[in-house]
Design an enzyme around this catalytic site. Structure first.
Site, PDB file in Angstrom:
ATOM      1  N   CYS A   1      20.047  -9.834  18.980  1.00  0.00           N
ATOM      2  CA  CYS A   1      18.615 -10.579  18.413  1.00  0.00           C
ATOM      3  C   CYS A   1      18.588  -9.875  17.272  1.00  0.00           C
ATOM      4  CB  CYS A   1      17.015  -9.352  18.795  1.00  0.00           C
ATOM      5  SG  CYS A   1      15.399 -10.009  17.665  1.00  0.00           S
TER       6      CYS A   1
ATOM      7  N   CYS B   1      15.375  -7.943  15.255  1.00  0.00           N
ATOM      8  CA  CYS B   1      15.142  -7.457  15.701  1.00  0.00           C
ATOM      9  C   CYS B   1      15.932  -6.611  14.465  1.00  0.00           C
ATOM     10  CB  CYS B   1      15.114  -6.890  17.356  1.00  0.00           C
ATOM     11  SG  CYS B   1      14.420  -7.903  17.841  1.00  0.00           S
ATOM     12  N   ASP B   2      17.306  -6.691  15.015  1.00  0.00           N
ATOM     13  CA  ASP B   2      18.060  -5.221  14.074  1.00  0.00           C
ATOM     14  C   ASP B   2      18.625  -5.655  12.933  1.00  0.00           C
ATOM     15  OD1 ASP B   2      17.199  -4.678  16.173  1.00  0.00           O
ATOM     16  OD2 ASP B   2      19.340  -4.607  18.034  1.00  0.00           O
TER      17      ASP B   2
END
Ligand code: NAP
Length: 306
Positions: A132, A135-136
């Site tokens: 993701c 997200c990361d």
């Protein structure tokens, strides 16, 4: 209490089903294991859901969809569903918050990232391998990353990461992207993105954390190493059907077989959004599924099936 409908999954399909059902006067319980929004909750900007001319953050859109359903009395519980009994007239849903009974069930569990299937993939997840970008991505600020895949997700991830990272390799196994042509000009302008065509990842190089990948050129068969700090895997999704895969009919890829009515092969059980067979998986048609499901749920209950 026996609910008219229990909805498993709080993405756009699930919350639209909840909204339409409660507005039709049905009692609805939605069970979601993480947070409202499903996949879109981890998408930074959504530009193709109508009504938001400047785009909208996916997490915010999830919260708004929940609020719409809440307004008319839908109940959400954060709960993990362990098992379902769908064959009886009164369906049973066993979850971390207890056992619930319902006249109908909507499966809205979506889909999860497909893995590359490399030996070191699981052990390096969180140590350089990610699924993701939104997200990361920040963990790789000013670093070099490789995005694997050639679909819309891979291209969106590459574009997103090119604003954070020093360099982004987009590694695709063919010489033509699957992604929509609308991304073409953005990719051309993104100087930090380099597309590596006809390349299949054979190995992730690591010394505790990821240090690079070995790719094979599918034309010449030549192996080469690409140094990078992170690998973002974006090679499609697999449906989340663990709960129902031995009970409901699925297609060869594991998607629950259901048409536009969202009816499955078990009466009173409906499948909406990415988890069902369909030619395009988007927020807008997941929502459409939720609306359709409510019509056939209402009809199923009204016509005395239960
Ligand atoms: P996708 O469209 O299925 O694309 C998967 C990509 O990964 C393809 O390019 C495929 O290569 C490649 N691939 C698959 N298995 C691989 C493997 N083992 N090794 C290397 N490459 C592999 O998946 P997606 O991009 O996740 O999109 C899923 C759905 O969501 C699509 O319907 C998409 O349109 C939609 N989506 C829409 C948006 C948007 O509209 N904003 C954003 C994201 C996703 P091949 O091309 O060679 O098959």
């Amino acid at each position: 209490m026996i609910y008219d409908v229990v909805i498993i999954g709080g993405g756009p399909g699930g919350y639209t089903a909840a909204l339409y059902c409660v507005r039709a006067g049905l009692s609805a319980l939605l069970l979601e294991k993480l947070s409202p929004g499903g996949q879109m909750a981890v998408t930074s900007v959504i530009d193709n859901y109508p009504g938001f001319e400047n785009g909208i953050d996916g997490f915010d859109l999830g919260q708004k969809m929940k609020a719409c359903a809440d307004r008319f009395g839908a109940k959400t519980l954060l709960a993990q569903v362990f098992s379902v009994d769908l064959k009886s007239d009164i369906k049973k849903i066993e979850s971390s918050e207890g056992v619930f009974e319902a006249k109908t069930v909507v499966i809205a569990t979506g889909a999860s990232p497909r893995k590359l299937g490399l030996k070191e993939e699981d052990s390096l997840a969180g140590r350089g391998i990610a699924y993701c970008a939104t997200c990361d991505g920040m963990f790789f600020k000013n670093k070099t990353v490789a995005v694997i895949g050639g679909g819309n997700s891979a291209v969106e991830d590459a574009l997103y990461l090119s604003n954070i990272c020093k360099k982004v390799y987009l590694i695709h196994r063919r010489n033509e992207l699957r992604a929509a042509s609308v991304y073409g000009s953005a990719l051309e302008k993104a100087e930090r993105i380099e597309i590596v065509w006809n390349a299949v990842v054979k190995k992730v190089l690591h010394e505790n954390v990821v240090t690079g990948i070995t790719v094979e050129d599918t034309v010449s068969g030549k192996l080469s190493d690409i140094a990078c700090d992170g690998v973002f895997v974006a090679v499609g999704r697999i449906p989340n059907t663990e709960l129902v895969k031995d009970v409901l009919k699925t297609d060869a890829s594991g998607y629950i077989i259901a048409d536009e009515t969202t009816r499955t092969d078990i009466p009173g059980v409906f499948a909406v959004g990415d988890v069902r067979t369909k030619p395009l998986r988007q927020i807008v048609n997941a929502c459409a599924d939720g609306a359709c499901a409510s019509k056939f749920i209402e009809e199923y209950i009204r016509t005395g099936n239960i």
